[in-house]
Design an enzyme around this catalytic site. Structure first.
Site, PDB file in Angstrom:
ATOM      1  CB  ILE A   1      -0.897   0.028   1.266  1.00  0.00           C
ATOM      2  CG1 ILE A   1      -0.017  -0.016   2.536  1.00  0.00           C
ATOM      3  CG2 ILE A   1      -1.888  -1.121   1.263  1.00  0.00           C
ATOM      4  CD1 ILE A   1      -0.723   0.443   3.784  1.00  0.00           C
TER       5      ILE A   1
ATOM      6  CB  CYS B   1     -21.605  10.324   2.021  1.00  0.00           C
ATOM      7  SG  CYS B   1     -20.074  11.267   1.850  1.00  0.00           S
TER       8      CYS B   1
ATOM      9  CG  HIS C   1      -3.443  -6.204  -0.151  1.00  0.00           C
ATOM     10  ND1 HIS C   1      -2.399  -6.914   0.401  1.00  0.00           N
ATOM     11  CD2 HIS C   1      -4.385  -7.117  -0.486  1.00  0.00           C
ATOM     12  CE1 HIS C   1      -2.708  -8.209   0.395  1.00  0.00           C
ATOM     13  NE2 HIS C   1      -3.903  -8.357  -0.138  1.00  0.00           N
TER      14      HIS C   1
ATOM     15  N   GLY D   1       9.470 -10.966  -3.161  1.00  0.00           N
ATOM     16  CA  GLY D   1       9.310 -10.518  -1.775  1.00  0.00           C
ATOM     17  C   GLY D   1       7.928 -10.740  -1.198  1.00  0.00           C
TER      18      GLY D   1
ATOM     19  CG  ASN E   1      10.413 -14.300  -0.472  1.00  0.00           C
ATOM     20  OD1 ASN E   1      10.163 -13.102  -0.463  1.00  0.00           O
ATOM     21  ND2 ASN E   1      10.070 -15.096   0.524  1.00  0.00           N
TER      22      ASN E   1
ATOM     23  CB  CYS F   1     -16.979   9.556   3.415  1.00  0.00           C
ATOM     24  SG  CYS F   1     -18.243   9.716   4.694  1.00  0.00           S
TER      25      CYS F   1
HETATM   26 ZN    ZN Z   1     -19.230  11.674   3.940  1.00  0.00          ZN
END
Ligand code: ZN
Length: 253
Positions: A105, A132, A121, A194, A220, A129
């Protein structure tokens, strides 16, 4: 790297008509980023992952998640790509590598200059949010959060914003997953870099490539579940192996 495994990997990669890389936490540890899904990372000694970093836990106690991720977010945003990320970017620019499927990430492939990246990922580039579902760039709110500890909130409705990283118990992002599956089926050689391959379902992608007929090259430090199926296993540190592979490819062309 032994000259034999380098040569074998080189030959496979040179002959490949569609080369793809699959990367896991092991490519980013030299950039100072711990494997946050691994029990060995040290991040779970004080907290229960399901309580803190699951979707259910996040909805109930977002402040626990944010307290846990605050030092990690700082580490990720301060991190720089290492020679392994840069080698993959060079391989793409030279036309050898078609795309990267990553479990990470940390956005370090992007910062290294890679273009075709499928982040199965999620990433820390944006926030959504939980009420919403409006999306926002992560930059300013995350910087403010790291500095102040104030949890990012939705400017539209005031509910908590969640980073677009995939928490435990959360579905993988559909668009990235579909693209990653397409690449896994399409490639004829897959570099598996890895990754401990423990995280399901992303860990299934190399298996999908294998079943579709691709040759696997596993790079690896530790043994992986795929080693017995791999055409070549390079038991070396990725920051040594990948620059050598990229350089060897460039000299060959
Ligand atoms: Zn919101």
């Amino acid at each position: 790297m032994t000259s034999n495994s380098l040569k074998a990997a080189m030959q496979l990669v040179r002959r490949a008509s569609y080369l793809v890389a699959f990367t896991g936490a092991g490519i980013s540890t030299h950039s100072g980023i711990p494997d946050f899904r691994s029990p060995r990372s040290g991040l779970w000694e004080q907290v229960d992952p399901l309580d803190v970093a699951s979707l259910h836990g996040f909805r109930r106690h977002p402040e626990r998640f944010y307290t846990w991720i605050r030092p990690l977010a700082r580490t990720i945003l301060d991190a720089a790509p290492n020679p392994a990320h840069l080698a993959l970017a060079r391989m793409e620019q030279a036309g050898h590598l078609k795309s990267i499927i990553t479990q990470n990430i940390d956005m370090l492939h992007e910062r290294a200059g890679s273009r075709a990246i499928h982040e199965v990922h999620g990433h820390l580039r944006a926030l959504t949010c939980i009420h919403c579902f409006a999306g926002f760039p992560a930059g300013p709110p995350i910087d403010a959060f790291i500095a102040s500890g104030l949890i990012p909130r939705c400017p539209c409705c005031g509910h908590v914003l969640k980073p677009n990283i995939i928490l435990f118990g959360e579905q993988l992002p559909m668009r990235a997953l579909i693209a990653a599956r397409r690449e896994a089926r399409r490639c004829d050689v897959l570099l598996v870099i890895g990754s401990s391959l423990e995280a399901y379902p992303a860990g299934e992608l190399p298996m999908l490539a294998y079943r579709a007929g691709a040759a696997l090259v596993v790079i690896n430090l530790r043994e992986t579940a795929l080693d017995p199926l791999a055409e070549v296993v390079i038991r070396e540190d990725v920051i040594d192996a990948l620059p050598l592979l990229a350089a060897a490819l460039q000299n060959e062309v």
